[in-house]
Structures are given as C-alpha cells and as structure tokens.
Enzyme design. Structure first.
Site, short mmCIF file in Angstrom:
data_model
loop_
_atom_site.label_atom_id
_atom_site.label_comp_id
_atom_site.label_asym_id
_atom_site.label_seq_id
_atom_site.Cartn_x
_atom_site.Cartn_y
_atom_site.Cartn_z
N ASP A 1 -9.81 -5.32 -4.30
CA ASP A 1 -9.26 -4.34 -3.37
C ASP A 1 -10.22 -3.16 -3.25
O ASP A 1 -10.50 -2.48 -4.23
CB ASP A 1 -7.90 -3.87 -3.89
N HIS B 1 -7.51 -5.85 -0.10
CA HIS B 1 -6.34 -4.98 0.08
C HIS B 1 -5.32 -5.60 1.04
O HIS B 1 -4.12 -5.57 0.77
CB HIS B 1 -6.79 -3.61 0.61
N SER C 1 0.83 -1.20 0.00
CA SER C 1 0.00 0.00 0.00
C SER C 1 0.88 1.26 0.00
O SER C 1 1.64 1.48 -0.93
CB SER C 1 -0.96 -0.05 1.19
#
Length: 272
Positions: free
Chosen positions: A224, A252, A95
């Site tokens: 996600d 995610h 991320s």
C-alpha cells in the site's frame, strides 16, 4: 435518487438494494459509493441487503461548506442507519471509510452493528507526531492539499497510479478503472476534498478501536503506497476482537483490483 436530509440540512445520497442481513459500505477519499460496485454486486448475489452512501461533499451528496470532518461523517451515518432502521448490520470501510466505520461503531453503533471490516484503513492515526513517530509527515498531506485544492483535475488524474500500484514493475494501467476513479473524484466538492485530508490524516481512532467489543476484520495490502501497511497491525492490536489479514504485493485500491480475493475473505468472516 434516494437521499436523507441530516440535521444541518445536507442531503446524503445512498443506494439500498436487496433484502437480508444489511451490509453497509463506506467509501474512501475522494470517491463515492460507486467505488463499491464489485462488492455491492457480489454480496447482493449472496443474499445480503447492500447499502452504500456518498459521504457529504462526495459524489451525489450535498456539498456543504461545514462538517467535512470525521465526527460529522460518523454522525451522518448514525442518521442514515436510524432512518433505514438497520440492525445486526455489517459495516465495511475502505481507507477514510475505515476510520468512519470505527468512529461510527464506537460512538453510535453499539445496538446496530454486528461486525466490522476495515480495508486499507487510516486507523489508528496516519500523521507523524510524538505519539506516532512511524506516521506520515505533515509535508506529505500538505502536498496532497495543494494538488487537491488548486490543481484537482490533473492531480486526480495522476493519483490512481500509486493508488492501484500501477507504478510497480510488470503492472499495467487499467484505463477504465483510472478514468472511473477520476470521474468519482471530480463529482465531489473541492472544498470537502481539501478539508477531508485533515479528517483522514489527523483523526485519532485509538480510543474508538479500544472500546469496540464486536469482531473486526482488518485487511491491508503490504504494498500500500497511500496508507502504509504498518497501520494495520497497530489497529488490530488495539482491538479486543480483531483479526488481521495481510496481502503481499496488494495495493491501496485492492477492493477493486483484487476484488475476488477480498470478497472471498470478507464473506468467510461474515459467515464465521
């Protein structure tokens, strides 16, 4: 605790276990190096030296009032890798950490980085603007700012539901993972988390991606709900030596909930 003090006086906490080729892990917002437990243990057992830090303002690192931006995040990593004299290293980011890896590798890591892996990454840029019409509207990030800055304990308690895809039919909340996410988030600085939203949403990594010569693996879940899947093929296309693996149905937070699959694919890429 193992820490270094970077040039502005902020202490950066890190873990450093094992010997062999180093793998450096870069966590996502608003978490800490603890989010890499499943990878740290797996790759340590595979014979690698595993290193993970808490980003400034996160986890056990210093809660500075300045520097909560991508440029400083990458500079902190440059100081850490220099202090540990890491060479021929693999850098893995999830991320926000994916953006941190790309910025560090492009600006500081050319003599030190062998390969990179970015997972559910914010690259090349998240926010919707004229150059990125498929991006996420500013209003979404403003909502995250409001919840983080002024109702953090409850907001962080609710956030893992979409993060791990537990709001999908047939999925069950894993309470231990949920509470561990909340624990990690609440360890950090509310100011760093609030300002970090701009860092992960508005930083543009286009030129960084284009400049990299090293092999880069891009991993992204097709379900996600935090960083849209359409980010991944855009990032892979900008890389000179990029490879994309997508996962139908994965969320995610797939390094935690789908660790067995993710670890296997990373190991194969490292060994290739």
């Amino acid at each position: 605790m193992s820490t270094i003090t970077v040039k502005d006086g902020t202490e950066i906490y890190y873990k450093d276990w094992g010997t062999g080729q180093p793998i450096v892990f870069h966590h996502g917002w608003p978490l800490s190096s603890d989010d890499w437990d499943a990878q740290m243990m797996f790759f340590l057992k595979q014979g690698y030296r595993v290193i993970a830090h808490d980003r400034r303002g996160h986890g056990r690192s210093g809660q500075s009032s300045e520097g909560n931006n991508m440029e400083t995040y990458a500079a902190d990593i440059a100081e850490l890798t220099a202090a540990l004299d890491l060479k021929n290293a693999i850098h893995i980011g999830h991320s926000t950490g994916g953006g941190e890896v790309i910025r560090y590798a492009a600006k500081y890591g050319k003599e030190r980085v062998a390969k990179a892996i970015i997972i559910s990454a914010v690259t090349p840029i998240m926010i919707k603007n004229e150059a990125n019409p498929e991006g996420v509207p500013l209003s979404v990030f403003d909502e995250i700012r409001e919840g983080t800055g002024f109702n953090r304990a409850q907001y962080f308690y609710d956030f893992p539901i979409a993060f791990y895809g537990w709001n999908r039919e047939g999925k069950t909340v894993q309470e231990g993972i949920k509470h561990n996410w909340w624990r990690q988030g609440m360890m950090g600085s509310v100011l760093a988390h609030y300002e970090g939203i701009k860092a992960f949403s508005e930083s543009d990594f286009t030129e960084d991606l284009k400049s990299l010569e090293i092999p880069v693996l891009v991993l992204h879940g097709e379900d996600d709900q935090i960083v849209p899947f359409n980010q991944a093929p855009k990032a892979a296309k900008l890389l000179k030596n990029g490879k994309l693996i997508s996962y139908p149905g994965f969320p995610h937070g797939m390094p935690t909930t789908e660790a067995e699959t993710i670890n296997k694919d990373i190991l194969e890429f490292i060994k290739s």
